[in-house]
Enzyme design. Structure first.
Site, mmCIF file in Angstrom:
data_model
loop_
_atom_site.group_PDB
_atom_site.id
_atom_site.type_symbol
_atom_site.label_atom_id
_atom_site.label_comp_id
_atom_site.label_asym_id
_atom_site.label_seq_id
_atom_site.Cartn_x
_atom_site.Cartn_y
_atom_site.Cartn_z
ATOM 1 N N LYS A 147 0.837 -1.189 0.000
ATOM 2 C CA LYS A 147 0.000 0.000 0.000
ATOM 3 C C LYS A 147 0.880 1.250 0.000
ATOM 4 C CE LYS A 147 -1.729 1.654 4.028
ATOM 5 N NZ LYS A 147 -0.937 2.243 5.111
ATOM 6 N N HIS A 177 -1.026 -5.684 5.609
ATOM 7 C CA HIS A 177 -0.297 -6.514 6.577
ATOM 8 C C HIS A 177 -1.152 -6.886 7.784
ATOM 9 C CE1 HIS A 177 0.596 -2.725 8.696
ATOM 10 N NE2 HIS A 177 0.916 -3.437 9.747
ATOM 11 N N LYS A 181 -1.584 -10.664 10.421
ATOM 12 C CA LYS A 181 -1.409 -10.728 11.878
ATOM 13 C C LYS A 181 -2.128 -11.972 12.400
ATOM 14 C CE LYS A 181 -0.998 -5.751 12.642
ATOM 15 N NZ LYS A 181 0.226 -5.437 13.353
ATOM 16 N N GLU A 215 -2.278 4.017 18.262
ATOM 17 C CA GLU A 215 -0.810 3.980 18.215
ATOM 18 C C GLU A 215 -0.275 5.041 19.156
ATOM 19 O OE1 GLU A 215 1.010 3.118 14.210
ATOM 20 O OE2 GLU A 215 -0.749 4.248 13.607
ATOM 21 N N ASP A 234 -4.846 6.249 5.363
ATOM 22 C CA ASP A 234 -3.720 5.439 5.829
ATOM 23 C C ASP A 234 -4.181 4.185 6.585
ATOM 24 O OD1 ASP A 234 -0.870 5.060 6.270
ATOM 25 O OD2 ASP A 234 -1.250 5.565 8.367
ATOM 26 N N HIS A 239 -6.754 -1.136 6.650
ATOM 27 C CA HIS A 239 -6.668 -2.036 7.806
ATOM 28 C C HIS A 239 -7.993 -2.159 8.570
ATOM 29 C CE1 HIS A 239 -2.557 -1.789 6.774
ATOM 30 N NE2 HIS A 239 -2.215 -0.752 7.499
#
Ligand code: BG6
Length: 482
Positions: A147, A177, A181, A215, A234, A239
């Site tokens: 991405k 990604h 996980k 985060e 983003d 995600h």
């Protein structure tokens, strides 16, 4: 309990952008770990490709330095010497002719070929074209893309169209990604491997679902990219959207690439357009000596969000009436990603009004301390009356599975091996990516046309006060970020 390792077949993995940050931090260390685990066979090669003038020895030194930095313990073992023998390098000009014949001479026709485009998306088209022109790729080769996959629907469509000139959808591996996980895959295992949850997994029993990806870091060294993207592009478009799909999708008939991706796509297509009153955008501000967002991206007039909270509705039979609350942001008080499925209260309390109100919650912790927790209501111990309290049934996977299972593998380990195995289940299909942009585009366009500014929140906090209100006004509450 020991995890099983099944070696993959011989492969040539060509990493374009082989000297870049992602290659050094993630791709090479992940391959090294798979090598040490015995999954990467002796006749598999990693071919780093970049503009820099290196020979194979020079590149191997760069790889050794990267592994010593990002995988120090394993690098101290004797395995590093053997791994490094399987690394090669070719200097290439992505848009010119330099190096392409050399690459054509190295890549084996009788091994699995995978081309990892760890470069700017503007090079995806030229690389695909050159691989074709020099007959390096074949009908069975795979290409792997990172991405951002576009920045809106039009650019994503253009990218898909350019790639499809030379590669079929079955050859294209778009990485998100989060899908690699362990705990994200566990979400499917929990939903579809247990009888316990699926009968309750709908709006009749579930009050709401909250997804938090918090985060503690800021934009770090990526200010110029991030300021053009923001949290919606983003994190949410990819995600969080993928998490939402895995929580909400119907059970696929089998765990196969298109069966899973068809179901995810149906979820995206069933999303209601978001109302602006159901969105809170935030931007972190300076606290003490810490840089605020504007300073970090060096753009004093930026209106980009570093935090977003959304209330999302899915208009289908299973979910109508059960809202999904999503939030993600940088510089929050802790790194904490979790999905909380909050069940409804019992229809009637036999214990009377003093028992208070209680709701079961199933919490899937993605990171850190991967695990699951279930809030259960029980009797408060003691000889008093029948008072109820909520207690957690807590399971950290590391504890439950024992130390022999080893550290939770990095998402890239799983994903790269899936590319070699030819399994696309955990990769995004082109139509999924486009559908996700179709949903986010109108919202982003509205911010741009109205010039809306995000509200400010303190770095190190739980995000803007308005995001608390988003839940509060519905009589609900976010779980603590901790
Ligand atoms: C990336 C985003 O895709 O995911 C980053 O571009 C973000 O901004 C990162 O920090 C988060 O990934 P993880 O695995 O650390 O949760």
């Amino acid at each position: 309990m020991v995890s099983r390792v099944i070696p993959v077949k011989a492969f040539d993995l060509v990493v374009f952008g082989g000297t870049g940050d992602l290659a050094r931090r993630k791709i090479l260390p992940s391959l090294f770990r798979r090598f040490v685990a015995g999954q990467m066979p002796d006749n598999a090669y990693v071919i780093g490709v970049a503009r820099s003038e290196f020979d194979t020895n020079g590149y191997q030194d760069l790889v050794i330095a990267a592994l010593q930095e990002f995988e120090p313990e394993l690098s101290a073992s004797g395995e590093l010497k053997s791994f490094i023998k399987q690394i090669q390098y070719v200097q290439i000009d992505a848009q010119g002719d330099l190096g392409w014949s050399d690459l054509a001479g190295i890549v084996r026709k009788d091994a699995i070929q995978a081309f990892y485009f760890s470069v700017s998306p503007s090079l995806f088209g030229p690389l695909a074209e050159k691989l074709h022109q020099y007959s390096i790729s074949s009908k069975s080769s795979r290409i792997v893309l990172e991405k951002p996959f576009g920045r809106d629907l039009n650019s994503a469509r253009a990218l898909n169209a350019v790639l499809k000139e030379h590669f079929s959808e079955e050859q294209i591996y778009r990485i998100d990604h989060y899908l690699g996980k362990e705990t994200v895959q566990n979400l499917m295992a929990v939903r579809f491997g247990n009888m316990l949850f699926e009968p309750l997994w709908n709006s009749q029993y579930i009050d709401h679902i909250q997804v938090t990806v918090a985060e503690s870091v800021g934009v770090e060294g990526r200010g110029s990219y991030y300021d053009q993207a923001g949290a919606m592009r983003d994190m949410v478009q990819n995600h969080l959207m993928q998490l939402l799909c895995l929580i909400a999708m119907e059970p696929p008939a089998k765990f196969s690439p298109d069966a899973v991706r068809d179901e995810k796509l149906k979820v995206i297509r069933a999303l209601d357009p978001i109302n602006s009153k159901d969105i809170v955008r935030g931007q972190y501000s300076t606290v003490g000596t810490e840089k605020g967002y504007l300073e970090a991206v060096d753009n004093p007039s930026s209106k980009t969000e570093s935090f977003i909270a959304l209330k999302v509705q899915i208009s289908n039979w299973r979910w109508a009436g059960t809202p999904f609350y999503l939030r993600t942001g940088k510089k929050l008080k802790a790194r904490c990603s979790e999905i909380a499925v909050v069940f409804k209260e019992t229809p009637h309390s036999i214990f009377g009004p003093d028992a208070g109100s209680h709701r079961n919650a199933l919490v899937i912790r993605l990171q850190p301390d991967e695990g699951m927790m279930m809030d259960l209501t029980i009797k408060e111990p003691g000889p008093g009356g029948m008072r109820l309290i909520d207690v957690p049934l807590d399971m950290t996977f590391a504890e439950a599975l024992g130390p022999e299972i080893g550290a939770v593998p990095d998402a890239y380990e799983r994903l790269i091996m899936d590319v070699i195995r030819g399994n696309q289940t955990l990769f995004m299909r082109g139509d999924e990516v486009e559908a996700a942009w179709s949903w986010t585009d109108p919202v982003i366009n509205q911010w741009v046309s109205k010039g809306t500014s995000p509200v400010s929140y303190d770095a190190g906090s739980s995000g803007p006060e308005d995001s608390m209100m988003l839940m509060h006004r519905d009589g609900r509450k976010w779980r603590e970020i901790s």
